[in-house]
Design an enzyme around this catalytic site. Structure first.
Site, mmCIF file in Angstrom:
data_model
loop_
_atom_site.group_PDB
_atom_site.id
_atom_site.type_symbol
_atom_site.label_atom_id
_atom_site.label_comp_id
_atom_site.label_asym_id
_atom_site.label_seq_id
_atom_site.Cartn_x
_atom_site.Cartn_y
_atom_site.Cartn_z
ATOM 1 N N HIS A 54 31.072 20.936 -39.824
ATOM 2 C CA HIS A 54 32.292 21.757 -39.770
ATOM 3 C C HIS A 54 32.204 22.880 -40.787
ATOM 4 O O HIS A 54 31.255 22.949 -41.565
ATOM 5 C CB HIS A 54 33.561 20.907 -39.950
ATOM 6 C CG HIS A 54 33.714 20.252 -41.291
ATOM 7 N ND1 HIS A 54 32.841 19.303 -41.782
ATOM 8 C CD2 HIS A 54 34.664 20.397 -42.254
ATOM 9 C CE1 HIS A 54 33.235 18.898 -42.976
ATOM 10 N NE2 HIS A 54 34.339 19.553 -43.300
ATOM 11 N N HIS A 56 33.938 23.904 -43.485
ATOM 12 C CA HIS A 56 34.371 23.898 -44.892
ATOM 13 C C HIS A 56 33.226 24.282 -45.831
ATOM 14 O O HIS A 56 32.076 23.921 -45.590
ATOM 15 C CB HIS A 56 34.947 22.534 -45.276
ATOM 16 C CG HIS A 56 36.336 22.318 -44.749
ATOM 17 N ND1 HIS A 56 36.897 21.076 -44.587
ATOM 18 C CD2 HIS A 56 37.282 23.213 -44.351
ATOM 19 C CE1 HIS A 56 38.126 21.204 -44.103
ATOM 20 N NE2 HIS A 56 38.377 22.492 -43.951
ATOM 21 N N ASP A 58 32.167 23.300 -48.583
ATOM 22 C CA ASP A 58 31.312 22.265 -49.175
ATOM 23 C C ASP A 58 30.388 21.618 -48.138
ATOM 24 O O ASP A 58 29.739 20.607 -48.404
ATOM 25 C CB ASP A 58 32.154 21.207 -49.907
ATOM 26 C CG ASP A 58 33.101 20.458 -49.000
ATOM 27 O OD1 ASP A 58 33.726 21.083 -48.124
ATOM 28 O OD2 ASP A 58 33.233 19.226 -49.163
ATOM 29 N N HIS A 59 30.326 22.225 -46.950
ATOM 30 C CA HIS A 59 29.387 21.765 -45.918
ATOM 31 C C HIS A 59 28.490 22.891 -45.408
ATOM 32 O O HIS A 59 27.480 22.629 -44.766
ATOM 33 C CB HIS A 59 30.150 21.106 -44.761
ATOM 34 C CG HIS A 59 30.920 19.900 -45.223
ATOM 35 N ND1 HIS A 59 30.502 18.611 -44.987
ATOM 36 C CD2 HIS A 59 32.041 19.794 -45.987
ATOM 37 C CE1 HIS A 59 31.350 17.763 -45.567
ATOM 38 N NE2 HIS A 59 32.292 18.460 -46.180
ATOM 39 N N HIS A 112 40.086 16.493 -38.749
ATOM 40 C CA HIS A 112 39.904 17.071 -40.095
ATOM 41 C C HIS A 112 39.928 18.597 -39.968
ATOM 42 O O HIS A 112 40.672 19.281 -40.662
ATOM 43 C CB HIS A 112 38.584 16.569 -40.672
ATOM 44 C CG HIS A 112 38.250 17.098 -42.021
ATOM 45 N ND1 HIS A 112 38.942 16.745 -43.153
ATOM 46 C CD2 HIS A 112 37.276 17.962 -42.437
ATOM 47 C CE1 HIS A 112 38.420 17.378 -44.207
ATOM 48 N NE2 HIS A 112 37.415 18.109 -43.793
ATOM 49 N N ASP A 131 33.132 14.992 -42.501
ATOM 50 C CA ASP A 131 34.372 14.536 -43.137
ATOM 51 C C ASP A 131 35.310 13.857 -42.136
ATOM 52 O O ASP A 131 36.531 13.870 -42.318
ATOM 53 C CB ASP A 131 35.104 15.718 -43.794
ATOM 54 C CG ASP A 131 34.407 16.190 -45.060
ATOM 55 O OD1 ASP A 131 33.410 15.570 -45.469
ATOM 56 O OD2 ASP A 131 34.863 17.195 -45.632
ATOM 57 N N HIS A 169 30.646 12.635 -48.019
ATOM 58 C CA HIS A 169 31.056 12.461 -49.428
ATOM 59 C C HIS A 169 30.842 11.030 -49.922
ATOM 60 O O HIS A 169 30.911 10.083 -49.133
ATOM 61 C CB HIS A 169 32.555 12.777 -49.597
ATOM 62 C CG HIS A 169 32.899 14.221 -49.431
ATOM 63 N ND1 HIS A 169 32.993 15.099 -50.483
ATOM 64 C CD2 HIS A 169 33.174 14.942 -48.316
ATOM 65 C CE1 HIS A 169 33.316 16.302 -50.033
ATOM 66 N NE2 HIS A 169 33.434 16.234 -48.709
#
Ligand code: ZN
Ligand code: FE
Length: 253
Positions: A54, A56, A58-59, A112, A131, A169
């Site tokens: 996805h 975001h 942090d990905h 999400h 996530d 995570h």
């Protein structure tokens, strides 16, 4: 195929899948480029593919730098092509992505985010869940509805139980505290928590988990359980209502 777990940022995991015979690699969700580059350089490898679950940061945070350095090909969900940086190959729900010896089915799992997908490498039984499904937890619902998230998890539940779960995570320990609060009679969970504590103590990742373990222990996959419903004081509620209640409680846990 070898899978390397690479810690990124504070508590993110990126995963490198390495075909050692022909020295081809792909990375799932590079949060940042540096730890990935460090590993590749040390092992004399290049990066062929970047797969994103996805959009975001942090990905996808490492997409641009990695692509610039290795000329990698970025693979993601067609419906999110405007939000995945540097995307080259756009895939739809149910489509198979196949390059070299890498072979994965794309499963759309909104909740999400609306464009969240997972990569199911069915030959090796590896699932990269980003996530959406965590070990002993699930992602926060930012863009979708409770029902979308619930149905996305139902899709994952139908995969073979021996499927290994690689999530985005290291939240497992904190998630386990929530699970045991409302699933206090679950003996499997008590055993799993012991194993988790040992891994954390030894500085080891708690990932991968297996779908079999998650089905037995992850409270968000167990919203049809009568004892959990009783603990929540909602004995006559549906599984979706129970799931939604749990998601609300977890947001403030
Ligand atoms: Zn996210
Ligand atoms: Fe994340």
């Amino acid at each position: 195929m070898k899978i390397e777990v690479i810690s990124c940022l504070k508590d993110n995991y990126s995963y490198l899948i390495i075909d050692e015979k022909i020295k081809k690699t792909c990375v799932i969700d590079p949060s940042e480029s540096e730890p990935i580059i460090n590993f590749l350089e040390k092992n004399n490898l290049k990066l062929n593919y970047i797969l994103n679950t996805h959009h975001h940061y942090d990905h996808v945070g490492g997409n641009s730098e990695l692509k610039k350095k290795y000329n990698s090909i970025v693979v993601g969900f067609k419906g999110d092509s405007k939000r995945i940086p540097e995307i080259d190959i756009m895939l739809e729900d149910g489509e198979i992505w196949k390059e070299e010896n890498f072979e994965a089915k794309i499963i759309h799992i909104p909740g999400h985010t609306l464009g969240h997908i997972c990569f199911y490498f069915y030959n090796e039984n590896n699932l990269f869940t980003g996530d959406t499904l965590f070990s002993l937890g699930c992602g926060r619902i930012f863009e979708g509805t409770y029902e979308q998230m619930f149905l996305s998890l139902e899709k994952i539940k139908k995969l073979p139980p021996e499927t290994k779960i690689y999530c985005g995570h290291e939240y497992t320990l904190q998630n386990s505290k929530f699970c045991i609060t409302y699933d206090n009679k679950n003996k499997n969970l008590i055993k799993k928590i012991k194993e988790i504590n040992e891994k954390i103590k030894d500085n080891q990742p708690t990932i991968p988990s297996t779908l079999k373990d998650e089905l037995k222990n992850n409270i968000f996959l167990r919203s049809d359980d009568e004892n959990i419903k009783t603990n929540l004081n909602i004995s006559n509620s549906s599984s979706l209502e129970t799931f939604s209640k749990l998601r609300d409680l977890k947001d403030n846990f």
